[in-house]
Design an enzyme around this catalytic site. Structure first.
Site, short mmCIF file in Angstrom:
data_model
loop_
_atom_site.label_atom_id
_atom_site.label_comp_id
_atom_site.label_asym_id
_atom_site.label_seq_id
_atom_site.Cartn_x
_atom_site.Cartn_y
_atom_site.Cartn_z
N GLU A 262 -4.64 7.99 -2.72
CA GLU A 262 -5.08 6.70 -2.18
C GLU A 262 -5.44 5.72 -3.30
O GLU A 262 -5.33 4.51 -3.13
CB GLU A 262 -6.26 6.87 -1.23
CG GLU A 262 -5.91 7.58 0.08
CD GLU A 262 -4.85 6.86 0.91
OE1 GLU A 262 -4.57 5.67 0.64
OE2 GLU A 262 -4.30 7.49 1.82
N HIS B 96 1.86 4.71 -2.77
CA HIS B 96 2.03 6.14 -2.50
C HIS B 96 3.41 6.61 -2.96
O HIS B 96 3.56 7.65 -3.61
CB HIS B 96 1.91 6.42 -0.99
CG HIS B 96 0.51 6.44 -0.47
ND1 HIS B 96 -0.46 7.27 -0.97
CD2 HIS B 96 -0.07 5.73 0.54
CE1 HIS B 96 -1.59 7.09 -0.29
NE2 HIS B 96 -1.38 6.15 0.63
N HIS C 67 0.84 -1.21 0.00
CA HIS C 67 0.00 0.00 0.00
C HIS C 67 0.87 1.26 0.00
O HIS C 67 0.72 2.14 -0.85
CB HIS C 67 -0.91 -0.02 1.24
CG HIS C 67 -1.79 1.17 1.37
ND1 HIS C 67 -3.13 1.16 1.01
CD2 HIS C 67 -1.55 2.43 1.83
CE1 HIS C 67 -3.65 2.35 1.24
NE2 HIS C 67 -2.72 3.14 1.74
N GLU C 68 1.80 1.32 0.94
CA GLU C 68 2.64 2.52 1.04
C GLU C 68 3.57 2.66 -0.16
O GLU C 68 3.94 3.77 -0.56
CB GLU C 68 3.44 2.50 2.34
CG GLU C 68 2.59 2.41 3.61
CD GLU C 68 1.52 3.49 3.72
OE1 GLU C 68 1.67 4.57 3.10
OE2 GLU C 68 0.53 3.26 4.44
#
Length: 215
Positions: free
Chosen positions: A44, A18, A14-15
């Protein structure tokens, strides 16, 4: 969680989504308004595309499973536990849970609705901070049919409100909706993306994102 590494691993994916958005924004435009990220819903979408679409795909998990087996020194008597099919089932199961970041795609929006309802009430003044734990538990029971045993699994689990990030939570659901559409468009336009994931190769996907989103 020493008994289940999957949450931590998906958190890394997930990160990374980003980070890739930040890394792939055009260097010549950084420092100008046009060079900034297009809002947190878009941000997001990039993290959730990586976590939910790419890294939960059966193709990617087919590549990942043998890597996990090697890292965790799988013995011959437990081959199925670390097989791609079992890892896929583990990552795509639907079940009610207390923790937002561990929720599946079906129940996740309920976590966001709960938080948005409560933060609006806090800002409007119709909910006092001291009443937040009880209101949280009531909404959780209403939306998911479960009640947290303590505030650690309830209203204290996220950093957003203590950090002052009110109004942020809806960006996760907006981002998830956008992520699904981006991934669908990308895989239709670039047939190499899905086979690439099966080889642990993200270059086709990142190239499409750089051109169509990050830039």
């Amino acid at each position: 969680d020493e008994a289940d590494f999957t949450g931590a691993l998906m958190g890394v994916f997930h990160e990374t989504g980003h980070a890739m958005y930040e890394r792939q924004r055009p260097p010549a435009w950084q420092g100008q308004p046009v060079g900034q990220a297009r809002g947190m819903a878009m941000h997001e979408s990039q993290s959730l595309l990586m976590e939910m679409q790419a890294c939960r795909s059966r193709e990617f998990l087919t590549w990942l499973a043998p890597q996990l087996a090697t890292k965790f020194s799988v013995t011959a008597d437990k081959p199925d536990v670390w097989g791609a099919d079992n890892i896929y089932r583990l990552y795509t199961q639907v079940k009610r849970s207390f923790i937002r970041v561990e929720a599946d795609e079906v129940t996740y929006p309920a976590h966001i609705i709960l938080r948005y309802r409560l933060e609006r009430a806090l800002i409007e003044g119709s909910l006092a901070v001291k009443d937040l734990p009880g209101a949280w538990n009531e909404e959780m029971k209403k939306l998911l049919g479960i009640v947290p045993p303590d505030d650690r699994l309830g209203c204290l689990q996220d950093i957003h409100w203590p950090d002052g990030a009110f109004g942020y939570f809806p960006t996760y659901t907006l981002g998830a909706l956008a992520a699904a559409q981006f991934f669908d468009a990308a895989t239709k336009q670039i047939p190499e993306i899905v086979p690439g994931l099966a080889q642990g190769n993200f270059v086709p996907l990142l190239s499409w994102l750089k051109k169509n989103v990050h830039a």
